[in-house]
Design an enzyme around this catalytic site. Structure first.
Site, short mmCIF file in Angstrom:
data_model
loop_
_atom_site.label_atom_id
_atom_site.label_comp_id
_atom_site.label_asym_id
_atom_site.label_seq_id
_atom_site.Cartn_x
_atom_site.Cartn_y
_atom_site.Cartn_z
N CYS A 93 -41.97 -13.20 41.50
CA CYS A 93 -42.43 -12.28 40.44
C CYS A 93 -41.94 -12.68 39.05
CB CYS A 93 -42.05 -10.85 40.77
SG CYS A 93 -42.93 -10.24 42.22
N HIS A 131 -42.87 -6.94 33.98
CA HIS A 131 -43.49 -7.22 35.27
C HIS A 131 -43.93 -5.91 35.91
CE1 HIS A 131 -44.29 -8.50 39.24
NE2 HIS A 131 -43.20 -7.97 39.75
N ASN A 159 -48.75 -4.79 41.98
CA ASN A 159 -47.87 -5.90 41.63
C ASN A 159 -48.57 -7.22 41.99
OD1 ASN A 159 -45.91 -7.88 41.58
ND2 ASN A 159 -44.36 -6.68 42.66
O1 UT7 Z 1 -41.72 -7.45 42.03
C1 UT7 Z 1 -40.48 -7.42 42.64
C2 UT7 Z 1 -40.69 -6.98 44.01
N1 UT7 Z 1 -40.81 -5.64 44.32
C3 UT7 Z 1 -40.42 -4.53 43.62
O2 UT7 Z 1 -40.03 -4.54 42.48
C4 UT7 Z 1 -40.46 -3.24 44.38
C5 UT7 Z 1 -39.22 -2.42 44.10
N2 UT7 Z 1 -39.14 -1.24 44.92
C6 UT7 Z 1 -39.99 -0.19 44.81
O3 UT7 Z 1 -40.89 -0.22 44.01
C7 UT7 Z 1 -39.70 1.03 45.64
O4 UT7 Z 1 -38.44 0.91 46.26
C8 UT7 Z 1 -40.78 1.30 46.72
C9 UT7 Z 1 -42.05 1.76 46.04
C10 UT7 Z 1 -41.04 0.07 47.55
C11 UT7 Z 1 -40.31 2.42 47.63
O5 UT7 Z 1 -40.05 3.58 46.85
P1 UT7 Z 1 -38.67 4.36 47.01
O6 UT7 Z 1 -38.73 5.49 46.09
O7 UT7 Z 1 -37.56 3.37 46.81
O8 UT7 Z 1 -38.76 4.86 48.48
P2 UT7 Z 1 -37.72 4.65 49.67
O9 UT7 Z 1 -37.87 3.28 50.23
O10 UT7 Z 1 -36.38 5.11 49.21
O11 UT7 Z 1 -38.29 5.69 50.71
C12 UT7 Z 1 -38.29 7.11 50.45
C13 UT7 Z 1 -38.99 7.79 51.61
C14 UT7 Z 1 -38.50 7.31 52.95
O12 UT7 Z 1 -38.55 8.42 53.85
P3 UT7 Z 1 -37.21 9.22 54.20
O13 UT7 Z 1 -36.28 8.20 54.78
O14 UT7 Z 1 -36.72 9.77 52.89
O15 UT7 Z 1 -37.70 10.26 55.16
C15 UT7 Z 1 -39.54 6.31 53.36
O16 UT7 Z 1 -39.64 6.18 54.75
O17 UT7 Z 1 -40.40 7.49 51.54
C16 UT7 Z 1 -40.79 6.90 52.79
N3 UT7 Z 1 -41.82 5.91 52.48
C17 UT7 Z 1 -43.12 6.19 52.41
N4 UT7 Z 1 -43.80 7.34 52.61
C18 UT7 Z 1 -45.12 7.28 52.46
C19 UT7 Z 1 -41.63 4.59 52.19
N5 UT7 Z 1 -42.81 4.02 51.92
C20 UT7 Z 1 -43.75 4.98 52.06
C21 UT7 Z 1 -45.14 5.00 51.92
N6 UT7 Z 1 -45.80 6.18 52.12
N7 UT7 Z 1 -45.86 3.91 51.56
#
Ligand code: UT7
Length: 333
Positions: free
Chosen positions: A112, A254, A284
């Protein structure tokens, strides 16, 4: 005066096919509401079967050349983490399709952060007088390395490309990069990784497990590091360029997550409306992200000639970087 590279043209390309959050929710346990509120993404573009990164790169490259009013450059640098093949590099094929056989053409892999690494490489070719003009392309088709049913990654990534033409000029011209910083920390390589397909897995004698050719991401950890690294790099390039924060007209970061970009703006002390966002429609697009966003910002008049633009990225590797420049008077189509 020192010789440097000046942005002389810009272009971008995305596939025609759109996949909405609602469509994703039909094949995995997610919802439009979750994806929008946690990422800012509403839809993304996906390449057609049988097409690839080079198709996007060629289209973006052609548009950048047209914007620069030329059909010739002395070198082609392609930033991509989704090359058409493991061997050879994709850039020579892109150069050939742009009717530029014979020019130096190579891939840069920084995921990225790839476009900023590619830009730095293009600037280096010009500074060394190895080239007077360079086409720097960022292009990725991440949907080809993502499990289409994985809710950790499929909602985030889309396919796209952007490109700039650099020409030799002086550091005080608009379009000259005023300061740039790049960094990496391979100790965090596991945060975003495709386990199979490389020499490590191939030499192990152990066949790849199903799914090992897909990308795995520890999203929450990546998020934290992205905010810190993008903010620190952005501060550092502003300090080196001698630009006060309030002179920055637009942050074109980004496009990974709207919350990341708003956090970076907040940490820097920039109002959120100065953070440009187009990830709502593209997600992304990895190495394509920054030039695609710059092109859209310029084409829609959000970024005007003379504006001071700050750009920053973080990605797998891990890698990061930032750059700042005064936007030149280029045709953005
Ligand atoms: O370009 C460089 C590469 N990538 C990035 O920059 C991505 C960086 N990270 C992110 O953008 C975020 O961490 C994500 C969008 C990937 C995830 O968002 P988050 O707010 O960090 O969510 P999380 O992983 O902390 O998950 C929160 C909750 C979890 O449930 P519990 O454990 O709280 O019950 C996940 O299981 O949301 C759940 N969850 C989802 N629910 C519905 C994770 N992904 C999803 C989903 N739909 N797609």
């Amino acid at each position: 005066m020192r010789r440097t590279g000046i942005v002389a043209g810009i272009g971008s390309a995305v596939p025609a096919r759109t996949v909405t959050n609602h469509q994703l929710a039909e094949r995995m346990d997610t919802s439009d509401q979750w994806i929008r509120s946690r990422t800012g993404i509403a839809e993304r573009r996906v390449i057609e079967p049988g097409t690839s990164t080079s198709d996007l790169a060629v289209e973006a490259g052609l548009r950048a050349l047209r914007s620069a009013g030329t059909d010739r450059v002395d070198a082609v640098v392609l930033a991509t983490a989704t090359p058409d093949h493991q061997v050879p590099a994709t850039a020579p094929a892109v150069a050939a399709r742009l009717d530029l056989p014979g020019v130096p053409a190579y891939d840069v892999s920084a995921v990225c952060t790839g476009f900023l690494y590619g830009l730095s490489s293009g600037l280096g070719l010009i500074a060394q007088e190895a080239a007077d003009t360079v086409l720097v392309i960022g292009a990725d088709a991440f949907t080809t390395i993502i499990d289409p049913t994985d809710r950790n990654t499929a909602p985030i990534f889309g396919d796209g490309a952007g490109a700039v033409v650099l020409r030799a000029g002086a550091p005080d011209e608009p379009g000259a990069v005023a300061a740039m910083e790049l960094g990496s920390d391979g100790r965090l390589a596991e945060l975003i990784i495709v386990p199979a397909g490389g020499s490590r897995q191939r030499s192990s004698g152990v066949p790849a497990a199903p799914g090992d050719h897909f990308m795995l991401m520890q999203g929450r950890e990546v998020f934290k590091h992205a905010v810190v690294r993008m903010t620190d790099s952005a501060r550092s390039v502003l300090a080196r360029a001698g630009w006060p924060l309030d002179s920055v007209d637009l942050l074109v970061g980004h496009q990974a997550n709207a919350r990341i970009l708003h956090s970076v703006a907040e940490q820097l002390g920039l109002p959120p409306e100065r953070a440009f966002l187009n990830l709502d429609r593209y997600g992304n697009t990895a190495a394509g992200s920054i030039p695609l966003a710059l092109h859209e910002a310029a084409a829609t008049g959000v970024l005007k000639p003379g504006d001071r633009v700050l750009t920053a990225a973080f990605g797998a590797g891990t890698t990061w970087g930032a750059a700042c420049l005064t936007w030149p008077d280029v045709s953005a189509g």
